[in-house]
Design an enzyme around this catalytic site. Structure first.
Site, PDB file in Angstrom:
ATOM      1  N   CYS A 256       0.693  -1.187  -0.167  1.00 30.00           N
ATOM      2  CA  CYS A 256      -0.108   0.020   0.111  1.00 30.00           C
ATOM      3  C   CYS A 256       0.790   1.316  -0.038  1.00 30.00           C
ATOM      4  O   CYS A 256       0.497   2.013  -0.820  1.00 30.00           O
ATOM      5  CB  CYS A 256      -1.016   0.024   1.291  1.00 30.00           C
ATOM      6  N   GLN A 303       0.940 -10.944  -3.450  1.00 31.00           N
ATOM      7  CA  GLN A 303      -0.521 -10.512  -3.530  1.00 31.00           C
ATOM      8  C   GLN A 303      -0.873 -10.116  -4.916  1.00 31.00           C
ATOM      9  O   GLN A 303      -0.160  -9.496  -5.426  1.00 31.00           O
ATOM     10  CB  GLN A 303      -0.629  -9.549  -2.247  1.00 31.00           C
ATOM     11  N   ASP A 305      -2.544  -7.507  -5.660  1.00 32.82           N
ATOM     12  CA  ASP A 305      -3.109  -6.513  -5.036  1.00 32.82           C
ATOM     13  C   ASP A 305      -3.411  -5.464  -5.815  1.00 32.82           C
ATOM     14  O   ASP A 305      -3.010  -4.990  -6.997  1.00 32.82           O
ATOM     15  CB  ASP A 305      -1.796  -5.940  -4.045  1.00 32.82           C
ATOM     16  N   HIS A 307      -5.262  -1.059  -5.373  1.00 38.89           N
ATOM     17  CA  HIS A 307      -5.485   0.064  -4.489  1.00 38.89           C
ATOM     18  C   HIS A 307      -6.355   0.951  -5.422  1.00 38.89           C
ATOM     19  O   HIS A 307      -5.862   1.374  -6.642  1.00 38.89           O
ATOM     20  CB  HIS A 307      -4.413   0.949  -3.679  1.00 38.89           C
TER      21      HIS A 307
HETATM   22 ZN    ZN Z   1      -3.117  -2.325   0.763  1.00 38.93          ZN
END
Ligand code: ZN
Length: 558
Positions: A256, A303, A305, A307
């Site tokens: 993140c 991951q 991932d 955002h």
């Molecule tokens: Zn995150």
């Protein structure tokens, strides 16, 4: 079981023996190691106790009396348990002269036990603490009738056959070894080509869904993790920092902060939002060696991932898009049923109650708009925002946590990210973290068990094997193989001087979806005979027919 063990091995000390989800266990302290033969003996003794049909009798005792009784018997574990109990009176249950400290309840009598089976022995530390003595834990199960017991034992057999650690070795997909370190995965060529196929698919679908792809480093300054709050909330899962030129750096446990930093690298206006960043980001998290388990629980993993940075009024729409994307992804891998959970505001939280309200409602509305049935986990949200978790059911009906969608009010604040609104002022965007598969490692572990290693054609490491009957067919076979390979089919030629029966068997042990058999007739007719891995012969194909047949199946991802 404890009664039977005590009868057979009078020196044994009894520790603790609860009922668990699929049966029961009991921990014993004994100098010998229990063998499968011992389990058979114990089962026999248990059957005799059941046959006696002696009633379970409950007795109330003062803690003092119970203590002196178990002390006299030398049952030190019971004494320790009793000493920790706050109650002044305790209960014991007695049956056929054997008694044990127990809250109950019990069946009326041993004769009520219709069907049981002892399953395994494992080491277990007293009270789960590795500083304590290692005891021996015997697992067992019991059912209302022998039919249900048989069904359960068959299920366990199937679970064992599908164990991804076993298949990972048999199909040469991956390994984890002590030389490299616990919880660190080596992807072998067969596993790596599956991963590459999944990654290509994942990246392409993200580009289609208007995400931008990122790559970010594996380490960053420790200071970054202070800013993100990980040092306060997540330190026990992080490794010790390393020093570079006098500055502390840290292996990343999450992606993140990097994505926030990319967001911050430019001025953003309301017109730019939503911004969606996706990355197959490798992270490292500390897990105790005792909880590591094959690919399912590891220390280094990638991951899938992403955002999303959006305005408040865009949250619901974004969540709906993510839900669609999640289900599309999971369905592609053959998962058709799910358990969905919505976790709401916990006691400790950051952000305004108003934002929590808006986001939780947005999650609810999105779930309802998609017609997804969900359960609410009250107060189980992360401190920084509410979340949706999706657990998939595999082909054995087992549930696996994969996808997660989390709203975050904390990080935009901590990293002070903004966008310029229609009013010309700076506003705080809302951040959504999401992973569709969770991690590639864990998802692969689940996939191996879900498919029992028989991957669909598009994922199979080798999609087709060409098997020749005699050496004189090799030249024709090589022509077929090189043409298929040129077109992008993963194909192998087995030209060993072995019987065709052996070659077919080898190909099916490796769970290769198709094999083509090439002999005199095939060479003469300029065709191949195609066989599925389940043994079904689907007849002669010309090379053109074969390639279009294969591509149709590969492109359908079934
Ligand atoms: Zn995150």
């Amino acid at each position: 079981m404890a009664h039977a063990v005590k009868k057979l091995f009078p020196d044994v000390k009894l520790a603790i023996g609860p009922a668990i989800q699929d049966g029961f266990y009991y921990d014993f302290d004994i100098a010998k190691t229990f063998t499968p033969e011992d389990l058979a003996l114990i089962e026999k003794e248990m059957a005799a106790i059941i046959k006696q049909d002696s009633p379970f009798v409950k007795k109330n005792l003062s803690k003092k009396d119970a203590l002196s009784m178990f002390e006299k018997m030398g049952e030190l574990y019971k004494v320790e348990l009793l000493n920790d109990l706050p109650d002044e009176t305790v209960t014991i249950y007695e049956e056929g002269g054997f008694f044990d400290l127990c809250r109950g309840p019990h069946l009326a009598s041993t004769g009520n036990i219709a069907a049981f089976k002892l399953l395994s022995v494992a080491g277990a530390y007293w009270r789960g603490n590795e500083k304590n003595k290692m005891l021996q834990r015997i697992y067992g199960t019991a059912f209302n009738n022998s039919k249900d017991l048989k069904k359960y034992l068959d299920f366990l057999e199937e679970v064992k056959k599908r164990d991804h650690r076993r298949l990972g070795k048999e199909l040469d997909l991956f390994s984890i070894n002590d030389e490299i370190g616990s919880g660190l995965v080596l992807w072998h060529p067969n596993g790596a080509i599956i991963r590459k196929t999944i990654e290509d698919f994942w990246r392409n679908e993200h580009l289609k869904a208007d995400y931008k792809l990122l790559y970010t480093p594996h380490i960053a300054k420790l200071e970054l993790w202070r800013q993100s709050g990980h040092l306060d909330y997540y330190r026990e899962n992080m490794y010790s920092p390393m020093e570079i030129e006098g500055v502390d750096y840290e292996l990343k446990p999450m992606n993140c902060p990097f994505h926030l930093s990319v967001y911050k690298s430019n001025l953003r206006s309301y017109r730019n939002l939503p911004i969606r960043y996706a990355e197959l980001g490798t992270v490292y998290r500390y897990e105790r060696s005792g909880v590591l388990h094959g690919l399912l629980r590891v220390r280094g993993f990638t991951q899938d991932d992403a955002h999303i940075f959006c305005r408040k009024d865009q949250v619901e729409e974004e969540i709906m898009r993510v839900l669609d994307f999640t289900l599309f992804m999971l369905r592609t891998f053959g998962f058709e049923s799910y358990d969905v959970y919505l976790s709401t505001r916990p006691e400790k939280f950051v952000g305004s109650p108003e934002n929590w309200e808006i986001s939780t409602n947005a999650l609810k509305m999105a779930l309802e708009a998609k017609g997804l049935r969900y359960m609410i986990d009250p107060g189980e949200g992360v401190f920084y925002g509410p979340k949706i978790d999706v657990k998939v059911k595999d082909s054995l009906g087992r549930s696996w946590q994969c996808s997660t969608i989390q709203v975050d009010f904390n990080n935009p604040e901590r990293f002070d990210i903004t966008y310029r609104g229609t009013d010309g002022r700076e506003h705080r965007p809302i951040m959504i973290h999401r992973a569709l598969m969770g991690s590639l490692e864990r998802f692969f572990g689940v996939l191996i068990e879900h498919y029992a290693g028989a991957f669909p054609l598009w994922l199979s490491p080798v999609q087709l094997s060409a098997l020749t009957i005699a050496e004189r067919h090799d030249a024709y076979a090589e022509k077929i193989v090189s043409e298929l390979s040129r077109q992008g089919i993963r194909v192998e030629l087995d030209a060993d001087s072995e019987k065709i029966g052996n070659k077919i068997r080898k190909s099916s042990v490796r769970k290769i979806p198709y094999s083509v058999i090439i002999g005199d007739k095939e060479v003469d007719d300029n065709k191949v005979t195609v066989r599925r891995r389940n043994g079904e012969n689907i007849g002669p194909f010309t090379l053109d027919e074969l390639t279009s047949f294969l591509f149709e199946e590969i492109n359908s991802r079934r």
